[in-house]
Design a protein around this motif. Structure first.
Motif, short mmCIF file in Angstrom:
data_model
loop_
_atom_site.label_atom_id
_atom_site.label_comp_id
_atom_site.label_asym_id
_atom_site.label_seq_id
_atom_site.Cartn_x
_atom_site.Cartn_y
_atom_site.Cartn_z
N ASN A 46 0.84 -1.19 0.00
CA ASN A 46 0.00 0.00 0.00
C ASN A 46 0.88 1.25 0.00
O ASN A 46 1.66 1.45 0.92
CB ASN A 46 -0.91 0.01 1.23
N MET A 69 -2.76 4.92 0.68
CA MET A 69 -3.65 4.61 -0.45
C MET A 69 -3.89 3.11 -0.52
O MET A 69 -3.39 2.42 -1.41
CB MET A 69 -3.03 5.16 -1.74
N GLU A 72 -4.58 0.90 -3.73
CA GLU A 72 -4.42 1.69 -4.96
C GLU A 72 -3.39 1.03 -5.87
O GLU A 72 -2.28 0.72 -5.45
CB GLU A 72 -3.97 3.11 -4.63
N THR A 73 -3.77 0.82 -7.12
CA THR A 73 -2.87 0.20 -8.09
C THR A 73 -2.60 1.10 -9.30
O THR A 73 -1.80 0.74 -10.16
CB THR A 73 -3.43 -1.15 -8.59
N ASP A 74 -3.26 2.25 -9.36
CA ASP A 74 -3.06 3.15 -10.50
C ASP A 74 -1.82 4.01 -10.23
O ASP A 74 -1.80 4.85 -9.32
CB ASP A 74 -4.29 4.04 -10.70
N THR A 77 -2.22 7.83 -10.34
CA THR A 77 -2.88 8.39 -9.15
C THR A 77 -1.87 8.56 -8.02
O THR A 77 -1.85 9.59 -7.34
CB THR A 77 -4.03 7.48 -8.70
N ILE A 78 -1.02 7.58 -7.82
CA ILE A 78 -0.01 7.64 -6.76
C ILE A 78 0.99 8.76 -7.04
O ILE A 78 1.32 9.56 -6.15
CB ILE A 78 0.70 6.27 -6.62
#
Length: 118
Positions: A46, A69, A72-74, A77-78
């Protein structure tokens, strides 16, 4: 035998301080930062963003930028969150963290933006 290089680092000079392993390498460009985010995501960790003033980087907890996050895998976005943190706190160090749920610890952490030393 190879010659070892001494890295000059001192508490009195915040710009000379070393952090994690990546601090001893040349600064990461956007492509290398992206690869590190990809690695964190590929491990199922994460991602989280932290920041702090350069003078407080060793003797204070770092501030968390929003919440981790979770899931979250995008990658974009990170990276956008890291950039937003850097824009909101341009004088602070910004660190990318990958939390490992299984080991319940940090799997990775690295300073991706260096702040302006006081």
């Amino acid at each position: 035998m190879s010659t070892m290089q001494d890295y000059q680092s001192s508490l009195e000079d915040p710009s000379s301080r070393k952090f994690e392993t990546f601090s001893y390498l040349p600064a990461m460009d956007a492509e290398r930062i992206r690869k590190q985010v990809q690695y964190i995501v590929s491990k199922g960790w994460n991602p989280a963003i932290e920041h702090t003033e350069p003078e407080n980087s060793f003797d204070h907890y770092w501030y968390m930028w929003k919440l981790p996050m979770f899931g979250e895998t995008d990658i974009d976005t990170i990276l956008a969150e890291a950039e937003a943190c850097h824009k909101a706190h341009p004088d602070n160090h910004v660190r990318l963290v990958g939390y490992d749920n299984y080991a319940q610890s940090k799997g990775a952490e690295m300073v991706i933006y260096r702040g302006t030393p006081v």
